[in-house]
Write a protein that holds these residues in place. Structure first.
Motif, short mmCIF file in Angstrom:
data_model
loop_
_atom_site.label_atom_id
_atom_site.label_comp_id
_atom_site.label_asym_id
_atom_site.label_seq_id
_atom_site.Cartn_x
_atom_site.Cartn_y
_atom_site.Cartn_z
N PRO A 184 0.80 -1.23 0.00
CA PRO A 184 0.00 0.00 0.00
C PRO A 184 0.83 1.28 0.00
CG PRO A 184 -0.90 -1.56 1.58
CD PRO A 184 0.38 -2.13 1.07
N LEU A 185 1.95 1.31 0.72
CA LEU A 185 2.75 2.53 0.76
C LEU A 185 3.38 2.83 -0.60
CD1 LEU A 185 3.75 4.81 2.56
CD2 LEU A 185 5.74 3.41 3.10
N LYS A 186 3.89 1.79 -1.24
CA LYS A 186 4.47 1.97 -2.58
C LYS A 186 3.39 2.39 -3.57
CE LYS A 186 7.49 -0.40 -5.82
NZ LYS A 186 8.18 -1.65 -6.12
N GLN A 187 2.20 1.80 -3.46
CA GLN A 187 1.10 2.16 -4.34
C GLN A 187 0.65 3.59 -4.08
OE1 GLN A 187 -0.13 0.19 -6.78
NE2 GLN A 187 -1.41 1.89 -7.42
N ALA A 188 0.70 4.04 -2.83
CA ALA A 188 0.31 5.41 -2.49
C ALA A 188 1.25 6.41 -3.17
CB ALA A 188 0.32 5.61 -0.99
N PHE A 189 2.55 6.13 -3.18
CA PHE A 189 3.49 7.03 -3.85
C PHE A 189 3.28 7.02 -5.36
CE2 PHE A 189 5.93 6.90 0.13
CZ PHE A 189 6.24 8.24 0.25
N ASP B 182 -7.85 -0.70 -1.30
CA ASP B 182 -7.72 -1.58 -2.45
C ASP B 182 -6.97 -2.85 -2.11
OD1 ASP B 182 -9.09 0.22 -4.04
OD2 ASP B 182 -7.28 1.11 -4.89
N TYR B 183 -5.93 -2.72 -1.29
CA TYR B 183 -5.13 -3.88 -0.89
C TYR B 183 -5.97 -4.86 -0.08
CZ TYR B 183 -1.03 -6.41 0.85
OH TYR B 183 -0.10 -7.37 1.14
N LYS B 184 -6.81 -4.32 0.84
CA LYS B 184 -7.66 -5.20 1.66
C LYS B 184 -8.74 -5.84 0.83
CE LYS B 184 -7.06 -3.27 6.25
NZ LYS B 184 -7.73 -2.64 7.38
N ASN B 185 -9.31 -5.11 -0.14
CA ASN B 185 -10.42 -5.64 -0.94
C ASN B 185 -9.94 -6.63 -2.00
OD1 ASN B 185 -12.25 -4.12 0.47
ND2 ASN B 185 -12.26 -2.45 -1.01
N ASN B 186 -8.79 -6.38 -2.59
CA ASN B 186 -8.33 -7.20 -3.70
C ASN B 186 -7.23 -8.17 -3.32
OD1 ASN B 186 -10.08 -5.75 -5.32
ND2 ASN B 186 -8.52 -4.28 -5.90
#
Length: 72
Positions: free
Chosen positions: A3-8, A64-68
């Protein structure tokens, strides 16, 4: 993707975030040549706003990480 990498990655695609970073960069250059006491204050406020945008994108990426699962 974590999630952190996706946020950036999401923040890098956000035009508002990129605009704020550009304004901060310009203010830092202006401050080198024209030292006024209000420029660091404005820069600090804009940095706080940028962190807010990163938090917003992190929350979205985490949902998104929790859902997918791990298929981001």
């Amino acid at each position: 993707m974590k999630p952190l990498k996706q946020a950036f990655h999401n923040a890098a695609d956000d035009k508002t975030y990129n605009g704020l970073i550009a304004i901060i960069f310009i203010l830092m250059i202006v401050y080198m040549f024209w030292t006024q006491p209000f420029i660091p204050v404005i820069t600090g406020i804009l940095l706080i706003v940028c962190f807010g945008y990163l938090i917003k994108h992190y929350v979205g990426a985490r949902k998104d990480y929790k859902n997918n699962g791990k298929n981001l």
